[in-house]
Motif scaffolding. Structure first.
Motif, short mmCIF file in Angstrom:
data_model
loop_
_atom_site.label_atom_id
_atom_site.label_comp_id
_atom_site.label_asym_id
_atom_site.label_seq_id
_atom_site.Cartn_x
_atom_site.Cartn_y
_atom_site.Cartn_z
N ALA A 1 -49.69 12.54 -15.54
CA ALA A 1 -48.73 11.61 -16.15
C ALA A 1 -49.37 10.87 -17.33
O ALA A 1 -48.73 10.71 -18.39
N ALA A 2 -50.62 10.43 -17.15
CA ALA A 2 -51.30 9.71 -18.22
C ALA A 2 -51.50 10.61 -19.44
O ALA A 2 -51.28 10.19 -20.59
N ALA A 3 -51.93 11.84 -19.20
CA ALA A 3 -52.15 12.78 -20.31
C ALA A 3 -50.84 13.08 -21.03
O ALA A 3 -50.80 13.18 -22.26
N VAL A 4 -49.77 13.22 -20.26
CA VAL A 4 -48.47 13.51 -20.86
C VAL A 4 -47.99 12.33 -21.71
O VAL A 4 -47.45 12.53 -22.81
N VAL A 5 -48.19 11.12 -21.23
CA VAL A 5 -47.80 9.94 -22.00
C VAL A 5 -48.55 9.90 -23.33
O VAL A 5 -47.96 9.62 -24.39
N VAL A 6 -49.84 10.19 -23.30
CA VAL A 6 -50.63 10.21 -24.53
C VAL A 6 -50.11 11.31 -25.48
O VAL A 6 -49.93 11.08 -26.68
N VAL B 1 -45.72 11.48 -34.71
CA VAL B 1 -45.70 12.47 -35.80
C VAL B 1 -44.26 12.79 -36.21
O VAL B 1 -43.93 12.83 -37.41
N SER B 2 -43.38 13.02 -35.23
CA SER B 2 -41.99 13.35 -35.55
C SER B 2 -41.31 12.20 -36.27
O SER B 2 -40.51 12.42 -37.19
N ALA B 3 -41.62 10.95 -35.89
CA ALA B 3 -41.03 9.80 -36.57
C ALA B 3 -41.54 9.70 -38.00
O ALA B 3 -40.76 9.41 -38.93
N ARG B 4 -42.81 9.94 -38.20
CA ARG B 4 -43.37 9.88 -39.55
C ARG B 4 -42.77 10.96 -40.44
O ARG B 4 -42.47 10.72 -41.61
N ALA C 1 -38.99 6.05 -31.58
CA ALA C 1 -39.22 7.47 -31.34
C ALA C 1 -40.21 7.68 -30.19
O ALA C 1 -40.01 8.55 -29.34
N ILE C 2 -41.25 6.87 -30.15
CA ILE C 2 -42.26 7.01 -29.08
C ILE C 2 -41.66 6.64 -27.74
O ILE C 2 -41.85 7.35 -26.74
N VAL C 3 -40.92 5.51 -27.69
CA VAL C 3 -40.31 5.08 -26.43
C VAL C 3 -39.34 6.13 -25.92
O VAL C 3 -39.32 6.46 -24.72
N ARG C 4 -38.54 6.67 -26.81
CA ARG C 4 -37.57 7.71 -26.43
C ARG C 4 -38.29 8.95 -25.92
O ARG C 4 -37.92 9.52 -24.89
N ASN C 5 -39.34 9.34 -26.62
CA ASN C 5 -40.08 10.54 -26.25
C ASN C 5 -40.76 10.39 -24.89
O ASN C 5 -40.65 11.24 -24.01
N VAL C 6 -41.47 9.29 -24.74
CA VAL C 6 -42.17 9.04 -23.48
C VAL C 6 -41.18 8.83 -22.34
O VAL C 6 -41.42 9.28 -21.21
N GLY C 7 -40.08 8.17 -22.61
CA GLY C 7 -39.08 7.93 -21.58
C GLY C 7 -38.50 9.23 -21.03
O GLY C 7 -38.35 9.38 -19.81
N VAL C 8 -38.19 10.18 -21.92
CA VAL C 8 -37.68 11.47 -21.46
C VAL C 8 -38.71 12.20 -20.62
O VAL C 8 -38.40 12.76 -19.55
#
Length: 238
Positions: free
Chosen positions: A186-191, A199-202, A211-218
């Motif tokens: 889980a920790a590795a996946v969050v990172v 990167v996708s947001a940039r 973007a990060i919150v959405r990505n990690v949340g999914v």
């Protein structure tokens, strides 16, 4: 060459959009690999503590997902390329049979973009004299005849990106002990998802935090759901 042209001569003005699209596709492929394979290994870890079973499921998910992504990209881009080639053939035929009408059509496009009728006609005439197909394809169709999409390139890029992303949950869950493997994964996946979200947001000039919150949340939701599915299935089978 003007001073401005000299100053900017080193800057790439062609193919930048295409390169960004490939990079964005690669990031999304890696993101898909992280989330889908993390869901598999965490779900299986919820059902069993057998390392061999968990790793086998993860590797199978990597292979199946990578080839599925590659195949999907190949079919999709092949269809797009076939359509582009058909449109270019039609444009070649029209330029051969009705060159004057095509030049007027090109001038009309530049008039719609804001040029005066005289200037639009001059631009259309000069571009047609230089490379009629190139000018009409870009203005009318949004296609660069010299830079058509490659199905094989898309397939290999998707396969590689998915595989790299999928390796993250597989290696992290294999490295940790039985009691910590799910948390380590889980920790590795969050990172990993934080990085791909950034990167996708940039690339899309979007809000990085959102973007990060959405990505990690999914990703987190996927792991939680699949883990408890695995727990329920393991208890039922046991």
């Amino acid at each position: 060459m003007t001073e401005t042209a000299v100053e900017h001569a080193h800057e790439p003005h062609q193919g930048v959009g295409g390169k960004l699209n490939w990079l964005r596709a690669g990031v999304l492929g890696a993101n898909d690999g992280i989330v889908s394979v993390a869901g598999i290994v965490v779900g299986v870890a919820g059902a069993t503590t057998e390392s061999t079973t968990i790793l086998t499921a993860g590797i199978a998910g990597l292979v199946a997902g990578a080839f599925s992504m590659a195949g999907g990209e190949y079919v999709s881009v092949s269809t797009q390329r076939d359509t582009e080639q058909a449109l270019l053939r039609l444009e070649k035929q029209e330029l051969k049979t009705m060159p004057e009408a095509e030049e007027r059509e090109l001038a009309g496009i530049y008039e719609e973009k804001g040029l005066s009728p005289d200037l639009a006609s001059q631009v259309a005439r000069e571009l047609t004299e230089k490379d009629a197909l190139q000018a009409h394809a870009e203005a009318e169709l949004g296609i660069d005849p010299d830079n058509l999409t490659s199905p094989w390139q898309a397939a290999w890029a998707s396969l590689l990106a998915f595989s790299i992303g999928a390796l993250l949950p597989i290696l992290s869950i294999a490295w940790a002990g039985v009691s910590l493997r799910v948390w380590a994964c889980a920790a590795a996946v969050v990172v990993g998802l934080t990085l791909t979200g950034w990167v996708s947001a940039r690339l899309g000039d979007a809000n990085v935090v959102r973007a990060i919150v959405r990505n990690v949340g999914v990703g987190a939701l996927t792991m939680v759901v699949t883990y408890f599915v695995g727990v329920i299935f393991g208890v039922t089978v046991g």
